[in-house]
Design a protein around this motif. Sequence first.
Motif, PDB file in Angstrom:
ATOM      1  N   LEU A  39       0.877  -1.157   0.000  1.00  0.00           N
ATOM      2  CA  LEU A  39       0.000   0.000   0.000  1.00  0.00           C
ATOM      3  C   LEU A  39       0.922   1.216   0.000  1.00  0.00           C
ATOM      4  O   LEU A  39       1.807   1.325   0.855  1.00  0.00           O
ATOM      5  CB  LEU A  39      -0.927  -0.027   1.216  1.00  0.00           C
ATOM      6  N   ARG A  40       0.679   2.119  -0.941  1.00  0.00           N
ATOM      7  CA  ARG A  40       1.639   3.202  -1.204  1.00  0.00           C
ATOM      8  C   ARG A  40       1.014   4.572  -1.037  1.00  0.00           C
ATOM      9  O   ARG A  40      -0.199   4.726  -1.195  1.00  0.00           O
ATOM     10  CB  ARG A  40       2.161   3.098  -2.648  1.00  0.00           C
ATOM     11  N   THR A  41       1.873   5.546  -0.813  1.00  0.00           N
ATOM     12  CA  THR A  41       1.374   6.904  -0.592  1.00  0.00           C
ATOM     13  C   THR A  41       1.264   7.716  -1.884  1.00  0.00           C
ATOM     14  O   THR A  41       0.753   8.828  -1.855  1.00  0.00           O
ATOM     15  CB  THR A  41       2.281   7.670   0.384  1.00  0.00           C
ATOM     16  N   ASP A  42       1.762   7.178  -3.012  1.00  0.00           N
ATOM     17  CA  ASP A  42       1.605   7.931  -4.263  1.00  0.00           C
ATOM     18  C   ASP A  42       0.358   7.453  -5.007  1.00  0.00           C
ATOM     19  O   ASP A  42      -0.259   6.456  -4.639  1.00  0.00           O
ATOM     20  CB  ASP A  42       2.851   7.804  -5.150  1.00  0.00           C
ATOM     21  N   GLU A  43      -0.010   8.186  -6.067  1.00  0.00           N
ATOM     22  CA  GLU A  43      -1.150   7.783  -6.892  1.00  0.00           C
ATOM     23  C   GLU A  43      -0.735   6.571  -7.717  1.00  0.00           C
ATOM     24  O   GLU A  43       0.448   6.342  -7.946  1.00  0.00           O
ATOM     25  CB  GLU A  43      -1.541   8.915  -7.852  1.00  0.00           C
ATOM     26  N   ALA A  44      -1.743   5.809  -8.197  1.00  0.00           N
ATOM     27  CA  ALA A  44      -1.444   4.665  -9.056  1.00  0.00           C
ATOM     28  C   ALA A  44      -0.671   5.139 -10.282  1.00  0.00           C
ATOM     29  O   ALA A  44      -0.921   6.224 -10.805  1.00  0.00           O
ATOM     30  CB  ALA A  44      -2.729   3.983  -9.474  1.00  0.00           C
TER      31      ALA A  44
END
Length: 202
Positions: free
Chosen positions: A196-201
């Motif tokens: 799970l990442r903090t940037d947009e897809a």
Amino acid sequence: MDDYDEIIAGLNRQGWSITDTTVAPQWCAELREHAERLWEEGAFEAGEFGLDLASGRQPEVRGDAVCWIEPASDLARLPFFEWMAGFRAVLNQRFNLGVRSQEFHFARYPRGRGYRKHLDQHRGRNLRKISIVLYLNPGWNPADGGELCFYQPANPELELARLAPLNARLAVFVSGLMPHAVLPCKTTRWSVTGWLRTDEAA
Ligand SMILES: O=C(O)CCC(=O)C(=O)O
Ligand SMILES: [Fe+2]
């Protein structure tokens, strides 16, 4: 307590959590079928260690082959990934974690391979907040090895837990905190791994 709460309680308490009853065996069977089909189609590539592509493939460090799941594909809409999107929403609402995207790949470790002790955040980058591993190994035997090991963040020499990759077992942990490794397996070991990442897809 629902499953999301139970996982989040584990993350808060110790930086990692394991649940064996969250993911339906039917979801795992379906994912394993897709993984094997993609393997037979030649869609897997050697797992890379870190961001340096030139020197990134080191099977003695990281022995799996992976197949990334395209975010726009039908596969990315399977129930497990929808469930993860729900988990992300809860993490954002209740903990303001700001995990705006998710990425997943299938992983296949052949006999004899593992993954040496590491952190999931690439050096100098911290886009990956939460690591997820779902195991797809019906009939896994304790003698087959391939355990996921967690180590003490403040003293990575100290092993905290050793967990067999049992079918439908879900491991969730804080990517930048928990040192972990995969011990060599004695038979082919399948999983879905993601972040799970903090940037947009992309
Ligand atoms: O398969 C596992 O148990 C862990 C895999 C892992 O650490 C990774 O892919 O970064
Ligand atoms: Fe990892």
